[in-house]
Design a protein around this motif. Structure first.
Motif, PDB file in Angstrom:
ATOM      1  N   ALA A 232       0.835  -1.200   0.000  1.00 32.27           N
ATOM      2  CA  ALA A 232       0.000   0.000   0.000  1.00 32.27           C
ATOM      3  C   ALA A 232       0.871   1.252   0.000  1.00 32.27           C
ATOM      4  O   ALA A 232       0.588   2.216  -0.728  1.00 32.27           O
ATOM      5  N   ALA A 233       1.932   1.239   0.800  1.00 29.02           N
ATOM      6  CA  ALA A 233       2.846   2.388   0.849  1.00 29.02           C
ATOM      7  C   ALA A 233       3.483   2.633  -0.509  1.00 29.02           C
ATOM      8  O   ALA A 233       3.564   3.779  -0.980  1.00 29.02           O
ATOM      9  N   GLY A 234       3.945   1.574  -1.169  1.00 34.11           N
ATOM     10  CA  GLY A 234       4.576   1.718  -2.475  1.00 34.11           C
ATOM     11  C   GLY A 234       3.622   2.219  -3.541  1.00 34.11           C
ATOM     12  O   GLY A 234       3.987   3.068  -4.373  1.00 34.11           O
ATOM     13  N   GLU A 235       2.397   1.713  -3.525  1.00 32.07           N
ATOM     14  CA  GLU A 235       1.417   2.133  -4.526  1.00 32.07           C
ATOM     15  C   GLU A 235       1.018   3.597  -4.331  1.00 32.07           C
ATOM     16  O   GLU A 235       0.905   4.345  -5.311  1.00 32.07           O
ATOM     17  N   ILE A 236       0.805   4.003  -3.103  1.00 33.09           N
ATOM     18  CA  ILE A 236       0.433   5.396  -2.848  1.00 33.09           C
ATOM     19  C   ILE A 236       1.566   6.335  -3.243  1.00 33.09           C
ATOM     20  O   ILE A 236       1.339   7.408  -3.810  1.00 33.09           O
ATOM     21  N   GLU A 237       2.797   5.920  -2.979  1.00 32.32           N
ATOM     22  CA  GLU A 237       3.938   6.737  -3.385  1.00 32.32           C
ATOM     23  C   GLU A 237       3.995   6.875  -4.903  1.00 32.32           C
ATOM     24  O   GLU A 237       4.192   7.984  -5.434  1.00 32.32           O
ATOM     25  N   ASP A 238       3.825   5.775  -5.643  1.00 29.22           N
ATOM     26  CA  ASP A 238       3.860   5.824  -7.106  1.00 29.22           C
ATOM     27  C   ASP A 238       2.730   6.687  -7.661  1.00 29.22           C
ATOM     28  O   ASP A 238       2.937   7.483  -8.575  1.00 29.22           O
ATOM     29  N   LEU A 239       1.528   6.510  -7.128  1.00 31.04           N
ATOM     30  CA  LEU A 239       0.385   7.280  -7.601  1.00 31.04           C
ATOM     31  C   LEU A 239       0.552   8.768  -7.292  1.00 31.04           C
ATOM     32  O   LEU A 239       0.178   9.630  -8.091  1.00 31.04           O
ATOM     33  N   SER A 240       1.130   9.076  -6.141  1.00 26.33           N
ATOM     34  CA  SER A 240       1.314  10.477  -5.748  1.00 26.33           C
ATOM     35  C   SER A 240       2.260  11.202  -6.693  1.00 26.33           C
ATOM     36  O   SER A 240       2.115  12.404  -6.928  1.00 26.33           O
ATOM     37  N   LYS A 241       3.232  10.488  -7.226  1.00 25.86           N
ATOM     38  CA  LYS A 241       4.195  11.091  -8.147  1.00 25.86           C
ATOM     39  C   LYS A 241       3.541  11.481  -9.475  1.00 25.86           C
ATOM     40  O   LYS A 241       4.080  12.304 -10.214  1.00 25.86           O
ATOM     41  N   CYS A 242       2.409  10.874  -9.777  1.00 29.35           N
ATOM     42  CA  CYS A 242       1.713  11.155 -11.040  1.00 29.35           C
ATOM     43  C   CYS A 242       0.724  12.304 -10.916  1.00 29.35           C
ATOM     44  O   CYS A 242       0.020  12.619 -11.883  1.00 29.35           O
ATOM     45  N   VAL A 243       0.629  12.902  -9.736  1.00 24.35           N
ATOM     46  CA  VAL A 243      -0.319  13.981  -9.485  1.00 24.35           C
ATOM     47  C   VAL A 243       0.445  15.257  -9.153  1.00 24.35           C
ATOM     48  O   VAL A 243       1.350  15.244  -8.320  1.00 24.35           O
ATOM     49  N   ASP A 244       0.082  16.355  -9.795  1.00 26.71           N
ATOM     50  CA  ASP A 244       0.637  17.660  -9.453  1.00 26.71           C
ATOM     51  C   ASP A 244      -0.239  18.263  -8.360  1.00 26.71           C
ATOM     52  O   ASP A 244      -1.305  18.820  -8.623  1.00 26.71           O
ATOM     53  N   TRP A 245       0.216  18.163  -7.126  1.00 28.75           N
ATOM     54  CA  TRP A 245      -0.601  18.568  -5.984  1.00 28.75           C
ATOM     55  C   TRP A 245      -0.745  20.082  -5.873  1.00 28.75           C
ATOM     56  O   TRP A 245      -1.546  20.572  -5.065  1.00 28.75           O
ATOM     57  N   LYS A 246       0.015  20.820  -6.677  1.00 26.58           N
ATOM     58  CA  LYS A 246      -0.121  22.276  -6.681  1.00 26.58           C
ATOM     59  C   LYS A 246      -1.340  22.723  -7.489  1.00 26.58           C
ATOM     60  O   LYS A 246      -1.780  23.858  -7.373  1.00 26.58           O
ATOM     61  N   LYS A 247      -1.864  21.826  -8.310  1.00 25.92           N
ATOM     62  CA  LYS A 247      -3.062  22.140  -9.085  1.00 25.92           C
ATOM     63  C   LYS A 247      -4.306  21.993  -8.217  1.00 25.92           C
ATOM     64  O   LYS A 247      -4.355  21.166  -7.309  1.00 25.92           O
ATOM     65  N   ARG A 289       5.012   7.100   7.127  1.00 31.06           N
ATOM     66  CA  ARG A 289       5.926   8.119   6.603  1.00 31.06           C
ATOM     67  C   ARG A 289       5.444   8.604   5.233  1.00 31.06           C
ATOM     68  O   ARG A 289       5.474   9.807   4.941  1.00 31.06           O
ATOM     69  N   GLY A 290       4.980   7.684   4.403  1.00 33.06           N
ATOM     70  CA  GLY A 290       4.458   8.063   3.094  1.00 33.06           C
ATOM     71  C   GLY A 290       3.197   8.908   3.207  1.00 33.06           C
ATOM     72  O   GLY A 290       3.001   9.866   2.448  1.00 33.06           O
ATOM     73  N   LEU A 291       2.351   8.582   4.171  1.00 36.07           N
ATOM     74  CA  LEU A 291       1.126   9.355   4.368  1.00 36.07           C
ATOM     75  C   LEU A 291       1.429  10.751   4.898  1.00 36.07           C
ATOM     76  O   LEU A 291       0.718  11.709   4.596  1.00 36.07           O
ATOM     77  N   VAL A 292       2.490  10.869   5.684  1.00 32.64           N
ATOM     78  CA  VAL A 292       2.908  12.190   6.157  1.00 32.64           C
ATOM     79  C   VAL A 292       3.302  13.065   4.967  1.00 32.64           C
ATOM     80  O   VAL A 292       2.887  14.230   4.854  1.00 32.64           O
ATOM     81  N   GLN A 293       4.100  12.523   4.058  1.00 36.41           N
ATOM     82  CA  GLN A 293       4.516  13.273   2.870  1.00 36.41           C
ATOM     83  C   GLN A 293       3.311  13.672   2.023  1.00 36.41           C
ATOM     84  O   GLN A 293       3.219  14.806   1.532  1.00 36.41           O
ATOM     85  N   LEU A 294       2.367  12.744   1.873  1.00 35.04           N
ATOM     86  CA  LEU A 294       1.176  13.020   1.081  1.00 35.04           C
ATOM     87  C   LEU A 294       0.301  14.077   1.751  1.00 35.04           C
ATOM     88  O   LEU A 294      -0.255  14.960   1.080  1.00 35.04           O
ATOM     89  N   SER A 295       0.182  14.018   3.062  1.00 34.12           N
ATOM     90  CA  SER A 295      -0.657  14.998   3.774  1.00 34.12           C
ATOM     91  C   SER A 295      -0.116  16.405   3.588  1.00 34.12           C
ATOM     92  O   SER A 295      -0.887  17.359   3.411  1.00 34.12           O
ATOM     93  N   ARG A 296       1.189  16.547   3.600  1.00 33.38           N
ATOM     94  CA  ARG A 296       1.787  17.869   3.433  1.00 33.38           C
ATOM     95  C   ARG A 296       1.673  18.358   1.991  1.00 33.38           C
ATOM     96  O   ARG A 296       1.416  19.536   1.741  1.00 33.38           O
ATOM     97  N   ALA A 297       1.854  17.439   1.049  1.00 35.40           N
ATOM     98  CA  ALA A 297       1.768  17.828  -0.360  1.00 35.40           C
ATOM     99  C   ALA A 297       0.355  18.247  -0.742  1.00 35.40           C
ATOM    100  O   ALA A 297       0.160  19.139  -1.567  1.00 35.40           O
ATOM    101  N   SER A 298      -0.651  17.623  -0.142  1.00 35.17           N
ATOM    102  CA  SER A 298      -2.048  17.856  -0.536  1.00 35.17           C
ATOM    103  C   SER A 298      -2.756  18.888   0.330  1.00 35.17           C
ATOM    104  O   SER A 298      -3.911  19.230   0.067  1.00 35.17           O
ATOM    105  N   ARG A 299      -2.088  19.407   1.342  1.00 36.93           N
ATOM    106  CA  ARG A 299      -2.752  20.240   2.350  1.00 36.93           C
ATOM    107  C   ARG A 299      -3.422  21.482   1.771  1.00 36.93           C
ATOM    108  O   ARG A 299      -4.531  21.838   2.155  1.00 36.93           O
TER     109      ARG A 299
END
Length: 426
Positions: A232-247, A289-299
């Motif tokens: 799950a951690a690996g998949e979320i990391e890969d999927l997150s890289k395909c999204v521009d969270w600044k949009k 740890r991956g969810l922490v990175q995602l939470s900050r990127a998507s905040r």
């Protein structure tokens, strides 16, 4: 009142009546292209019983071939499942009843495997009620279709559709002999060969993870044999890289939106895992740890995704066998403290954060009774104490005292009226 979307599909459906079979295929391709836009836009399933009845009448009058109808219905079910929408209209429709009878008849005749697979996919994906007595038809058929290992685009899409349909059966009682070996093989083969799409792989887990609450024997399989947390951690990391969270959501491409939907589906599985599984290993820190990175990127632009990350920390914090050091090392405590600075008194997540700190504090007190690794335990408590003090956590939680009284009065929520119970002291 009809929505604009239904009116558009009504027009396309009426147009099918005037076309030959080949022309119908082209129109259905156009309808399929529009499904994504409709599904992504709505939080409800817009197709009504009357709409399905109209399609059934066209089939009955031979104005629409069953092959073309199935092609559209499979894609419709795919879109519905991708967004995790609910649909009751298909069950009640004449078309739903027709497809159920055809599925039973086709299984008894054992004549055409592909047709039976198509019927199962349509009926399971679009229907709300799946008669348990037909599990012996659905499950083997869909598992066989999902086990195909070709890696071309069409084969991968077919496997996706079969797995999405299969995931609808997560809450039905079924013997492990009916599904366990096959779904394990699908997951293990992908881990070695990476033959599934992101959506297909996520969906392959759903049947297992969401059965944990009734099948405890799955814990060892999911945690230590198939490594759900790591995957799950690996998949979320890969999927997150395909999204521009600044949009913003409106600025995102269709593929980025699909990636976000798949991440959302992983959250559903992660939350089910946290609430039902009592077996843990060291891979949990990597997931958090991956969810922490995602939470900050998507905040900033995707608060719903950020909140899902933080909610998962709260679910992890409820587990007695998750140590405070796990939450500290992963940065989960930092992420929650950062978010706490943004909360208002009416924030929907106040209750979750109160639970989070209450559980950390209780766990710290329980750990005091264990004499092993005393120095490490004291260091962890000191770090948590310093972080909470630095962020002004005591003043913030104290400001929520009125919320605590409200929650205790209206719900049996297990909070404490003693403010000191929410802090880790040294």
């Amino acid at each position: 009142m009809k929505t604009c979307e239904i009116e558009r599909f009504d027009d396309l459906l009426s147009d099918l009546e005037r076309r030959n079979e080949e022309e119908q295929k082209q129109i259905i391709e156009e309808m399929n292209k529009q499904i994504y836009a409709v599904i992504l836009k709505n939080i409800y399933f817009p197709f009504t019983k009357e709409w399905f009845d109209k399609m059934d009448k066209m089939i009955e009058e031979k104005k629409l071939s069953m092959e073309n109808a199935i092609e559209f219905l499979k894609f419709l079910g795919y879109g519905k499942e991708l967004k995790c929408l609910t649909c009751c209209s298909f069950d009640e429709s004449l078309l739903g009843k027709r497809m159920k009878e055809m599925m039973i008849d086709e299984n008894e005749r054992n004549k055409e495997e592909k047709l039976l697979t198509d019927l199962c996919e349509c009926y399971i994906s679009l229907g709300h009620d799946k008669p348990p007595d037909l599990l012996s038809i659905y499950v083997p058929c869909l598992l066989k279709a999902a086990s195909k290992k070709e890696e071309n685009e069409k084969a991968q899409k077919d496997v996706e559709i079969s797995l999405l349909a299969l995931s609808n059966l997560e809450n039905y009682e079924m013997p492990k002999e009916l599904y366990l070996n096959e779904i394990k093989e699908i997951i293990k083969y992908h881990q070695e060969h990476r033959n599934l799409t992101h959506l297909a792989y996520q969906t392959s887990w759903r049947l297992l993870v969401n059965r944990l609450w009734v099948d405890n024997y799955l814990e060892e399989v999911i945690v230590n044999e198939l490594h759900f947390v790591r995957e799950a951690a690996g998949e979320i990391e890969d999927l997150s890289k395909c999204v521009d969270w600044k949009k913003t959501p409106k600025e995102m491409s269709r593929e980025e939106m699909k990636g976000m939907l798949i991440i959302g589906r992983w959250f559903n599985d992660i939350d089910s895992f946290f609430s039902s599984c009592n077996l843990w290993n060291e891979e949990l820190t990597g997931l958090n740890r991956g969810l922490v990175q995602l939470s900050r990127a998507s905040r900033d632009n995707h608060k719903d995704i950020c909140n899902r990350c933080l909610y998962s920390f709260g679910e992890a914090g409820k587990k007695r066998n998750v140590k405070n050091n796990d939450l500290l090392k992963s940065g989960a405590i930092d992420a929650v403290l950062e978010e706490l600075q943004q909360l208002t008194l009416n924030h929907d997540l106040v209750l979750d954060w109160l639970y989070f700190f209450l559980n950390i504090s209780r766990r710290a007190k329980e750990e005091e009774e264990d004499e092993k690794d005393e120095a490490k335990r004291k260091a962890t408590k000191r770090k948590i104490f310093e972080k909470m003090e630095e962020e002004g956590c005591e003043d913030i939680i104290t400001s929520f005292y009125g919320n605590i009284i409200f929650f205790l009065f209206h719900y049996e929520c297990g909070l404490s009226l003693n403010i000191s119970d929410y802090f880790v002291n040294v």
